[in-house]
Design an enzyme around this catalytic site. Sequence first.
Site, mmCIF file in Angstrom:
data_model
loop_
_atom_site.group_PDB
_atom_site.id
_atom_site.type_symbol
_atom_site.label_atom_id
_atom_site.label_comp_id
_atom_site.label_asym_id
_atom_site.label_seq_id
_atom_site.Cartn_x
_atom_site.Cartn_y
_atom_site.Cartn_z
ATOM 1 N N CYS A 1 -6.343 2.520 -1.801
ATOM 2 C CA CYS A 1 -4.900 2.378 -2.017
ATOM 3 C C CYS A 1 -4.609 1.239 -3.001
ATOM 4 O O CYS A 1 -5.402 0.303 -3.135
ATOM 5 C CB CYS A 1 -4.197 2.099 -0.700
ATOM 6 S SG CYS A 1 -4.273 3.449 0.495
ATOM 7 N N GLU B 1 -2.402 -1.156 -2.734
ATOM 8 C CA GLU B 1 -2.251 -2.440 -2.048
ATOM 9 C C GLU B 1 -3.614 -3.076 -1.778
ATOM 10 O O GLU B 1 -3.782 -4.281 -1.956
ATOM 11 C CB GLU B 1 -1.501 -2.252 -0.718
ATOM 12 C CG GLU B 1 -0.102 -1.687 -0.867
ATOM 13 C CD GLU B 1 -0.048 -0.161 -0.825
ATOM 14 O OE1 GLU B 1 1.020 0.370 -0.479
ATOM 15 O OE2 GLU B 1 -1.058 0.512 -1.141
#
Length: 132
Positions: free
Chosen positions: A51, A53
């Site tokens: 991801c 993040e």
Amino acid sequence: MNELKVAAMSARENAYAPYSKFLVGAAILTPSGAVFSGCNVENVAYPQGTCAEAGAIAAMIAAGEREIAAAYVIAGSPTPVPPCGGCRQKLAEFAGADVPITMATTGGTEQTMRMDELLPGAFTADHMEPRS
């Protein structure tokens, strides 16, 4: 916040998402003023992807920083997309309860939530403390 937005948008442009076509960019700000960004990186074996993040957090850690002061996540969706559950926990590891997490669309819609609103009842290091 504009610096975070620009960094997240720029990272999103480099996302590798040939399967879902869902590009995500993230940027985090540390108390020192440093900005780190990441993008999603898919893999044909879906669980092996990363991801945006998580990529931004990894860049922060690699640079020797350990605290998030703010985060910005952007995706090409009709409404702001919150971080997945795993990324909420990853953010909570380095962000205090009051840290703002802004979720945005490429169309300009933004929504900001505090970390404790995004992940109420987060599992923290306090839970690991031995009790008698």
